[in-house]
Design a protein around this motif. Structure first.
Motif, PDB file in Angstrom:
ATOM      1  N   GLY A 155       0.511 -12.465  -2.705  1.00 10.29           N
ATOM      2  CA  GLY A 155      -0.464 -11.433  -3.016  1.00 10.29           C
ATOM      3  C   GLY A 155       0.089 -10.048  -3.263  1.00 10.29           C
ATOM      4  O   GLY A 155      -0.687  -9.104  -3.477  1.00 10.29           O
ATOM      5  N   TYR A 156       1.403  -9.913  -3.257  1.00  6.69           N
ATOM      6  CA  TYR A 156       1.986  -8.593  -3.510  1.00  6.69           C
ATOM      7  C   TYR A 156       1.903  -8.247  -4.998  1.00  6.69           C
ATOM      8  O   TYR A 156       1.923  -9.134  -5.853  1.00  6.69           O
ATOM      9  N   THR A 157       1.829  -6.967  -5.295  1.00  3.60           N
ATOM     10  CA  THR A 157       1.872  -6.505  -6.674  1.00  3.60           C
ATOM     11  C   THR A 157       3.312  -6.552  -7.155  1.00  3.60           C
ATOM     12  O   THR A 157       4.192  -5.942  -6.551  1.00  3.60           O
ATOM     13  N   VAL A 158       3.568  -7.294  -8.241  1.00  3.08           N
ATOM     14  CA  VAL A 158       4.925  -7.468  -8.758  1.00  3.08           C
ATOM     15  C   VAL A 158       4.942  -7.072 -10.231  1.00  3.08           C
ATOM     16  O   VAL A 158       4.148  -7.572 -11.023  1.00  3.08           O
ATOM     17  N   GLU A 159       5.853  -6.160 -10.594  1.00  2.00           N
ATOM     18  CA  GLU A 159       5.959  -5.740 -11.987  1.00  2.00           C
ATOM     19  C   GLU A 159       7.408  -5.781 -12.438  1.00  2.00           C
ATOM     20  O   GLU A 159       8.323  -5.486 -11.665  1.00  2.00           O
ATOM     21  N   ARG A 160       7.607  -6.173 -13.676  1.00  2.00           N
ATOM     22  CA  ARG A 160       8.944  -6.164 -14.269  1.00  2.00           C
ATOM     23  C   ARG A 160       9.283  -4.730 -14.661  1.00  2.00           C
ATOM     24  O   ARG A 160       8.473  -4.046 -15.293  1.00  2.00           O
ATOM     25  N   ILE A 161      10.458  -4.269 -14.303  1.00  2.13           N
ATOM     26  CA  ILE A 161      10.921  -2.940 -14.664  1.00  2.13           C
ATOM     27  C   ILE A 161      11.897  -3.090 -15.834  1.00  2.13           C
ATOM     28  O   ILE A 161      12.995  -3.622 -15.681  1.00  2.13           O
ATOM     29  N   ALA A 199       0.800  -1.222   0.000  1.00  2.00           N
ATOM     30  CA  ALA A 199       0.000   0.000   0.000  1.00  2.00           C
ATOM     31  C   ALA A 199       0.836   1.277   0.000  1.00  2.00           C
ATOM     32  O   ALA A 199       0.442   2.288  -0.586  1.00  2.00           O
ATOM     33  N   ASP A 200       2.032   1.258   0.667  1.00  2.00           N
ATOM     34  CA  ASP A 200       2.738   2.526   0.843  1.00  2.00           C
ATOM     35  C   ASP A 200       4.202   2.532   0.414  1.00  2.00           C
ATOM     36  O   ASP A 200       4.792   3.597   0.259  1.00  2.00           O
ATOM     37  N   ASN A 201       4.815   1.385   0.231  1.00  2.00           N
ATOM     38  CA  ASN A 201       6.218   1.417  -0.184  1.00  2.00           C
ATOM     39  C   ASN A 201       6.536   0.242  -1.107  1.00  2.00           C
ATOM     40  O   ASN A 201       5.648  -0.545  -1.447  1.00  2.00           O
ATOM     41  N   GLU A 259       6.828  -2.187   6.864  1.00  2.00           N
ATOM     42  CA  GLU A 259       7.172  -0.980   7.610  1.00  2.00           C
ATOM     43  C   GLU A 259       6.446   0.225   7.028  1.00  2.00           C
ATOM     44  O   GLU A 259       6.328   0.363   5.804  1.00  2.00           O
ATOM     45  N   PRO A 260       5.933   1.117   7.867  1.00  2.00           N
ATOM     46  CA  PRO A 260       5.209   2.294   7.371  1.00  2.00           C
ATOM     47  C   PRO A 260       6.145   3.277   6.681  1.00  2.00           C
ATOM     48  O   PRO A 260       7.349   3.285   6.917  1.00  2.00           O
ATOM     49  N   GLY A 261       5.571   4.099   5.818  1.00  2.00           N
ATOM     50  CA  GLY A 261       6.356   5.123   5.140  1.00  2.00           C
ATOM     51  C   GLY A 261       6.667   4.743   3.708  1.00  2.00           C
ATOM     52  O   GLY A 261       6.256   3.688   3.215  1.00  2.00           O
TER      53      GLY A 261
END
Length: 308
Positions: free
Chosen positions: A297-303, A44-46, A268-270
């Motif tokens: 369940g994490y969003t994973v994208e190839r850069i 959600a945040d990092n 960790e927040p931030g």
């Protein structure tokens, strides 16, 4: 070839003394720009960037892809397999030396088949050495020593490896650095490999040294072109089939230990993003860190800006 792979693509500490299948394979034939093995894992945040390293590189492998530069600049913390200062600690070389010895009183001459011992003697004699001088060294460490010597003659250098280069850059930029494991963890993974698989790996190198070096050149080319299909099929899966227990110890077991530590950084927040730099094999296939995080369940994208 099987023990060349952990050295070049898995064990950073050894080299110093990813990749799961992406949404689509990079079409890199004829590409002029480096295709990095780089993923971004977000919550959600990092975010955590995952970068597959090649631990032995040449001077002409630089400059790096602009995608790697951007991920490095965006990251507050750079995480390596082993925290950089631990690699140069006064006792690290001694730990390797102790681990490379036999705990049961055997010698290299005793564990190697006669044909392999004769080949090793012939190879060492070129430089004025002998098997007797290495009798106290286990096969995995002999293989490591031979491979590093041969690859250095080809222009590959440990201090030019991707992780070593980014360690220097992180120090210059005063980035926070950390490690996923200790030097002891990495040494133990290598030293725990079964003796029969160690012997088989060294025997393969001694029987076909030129083929082994050709394999390294080919793997280096695949890595530079971001060729996931060949790296996975011709590198990771081959090691899994030929040396299953070594593969479990060097790759799977360590991946499983790293995933919770990466998750902790995401939790960790931030927005203090992290760049994680590990040997490319650790990011490959269903046993790799990328797929393990995607399955959670994490969003994973190839850069890969050069892939577009």
């Amino acid at each position: 070839m099987r023990f060349l792979k952990p050295i070049a693509l898995s064990c950073a500490a050894a080299a110093c003394i990813g990749l799961a299948y992406a949404d689509s394979d990079a079409k890199t034939q004829g590409a002029t720009e480096q295709i990095p093995l780089l993923w971004k894992v977000s919550d959600a945040d990092n975010a955590v960037y995952l970068l597959g390293s090649f631990h032995l590189l040449k001077a002409d492998d630089y400059p790096l892809s602009k995608d790697i530069d951007a991920a490095f600049d965006d990251a507050h913390t750079i995480v390596f397999e082993v925290e950089p200062s631990a690699l140069t600690a006064p006792d690290t070389a001694e730990k390797f030396k102790q681990a490379a010895g036999y705990a049961d009183g055997r010698t290299l001459s005793q564990v190697l088949p006669k044909a392999a011992r004769d080949r090793l003697q012939k190879m060492l004699a070129v430089g004025g050495g002998s098997v007797e001088q290495m009798d106290g060294v286990e096969p995995w460490a002999v293989t490591l020593s031979l491979v590093l010597g041969m690859t250095q003659a080809m222009g590959f250098r440990q201090d030019q490896g991707l992780d070593a280069t980014l360690m220097k850059r992180a120090a210059e930029a005063q980035k926070t650095v950390a490690g996923l494991e200790t030097v002891d963890d990495q040494i133990n993974a290598l030293d725990s490999m079964p003796m029969n698989e160690q012997v088989s790996g060294l025997d393969e190198l001694l029987a076909k040294p030129q083929e082994t070096l050709s394999d390294l050149v080919e793997m280096h080319d695949w890595w530079k072109r971001g060729d996931i299909k060949n790296l996975d099929g011709r590198m990771r899966l081959e090691m899994k089939q030929k040396s299953p227990e070594s593969y479990r110890l060097v790759n799977v077991q360590r991946n499983d230990a790293w995933v919770p530590k990466i998750e902790q950084r995401l939790a960790e927040p931030g927005q203090d993003n992290t760049l994680v730099v590990v040997g490319a094999m650790h990011l490959l296939g269903s046993d790799g860190v990328v797929d393990k995080l995607r399955a959670k369940g994490y969003t994973v994208e190839r850069i890969c800006s050069a892939c577009k």
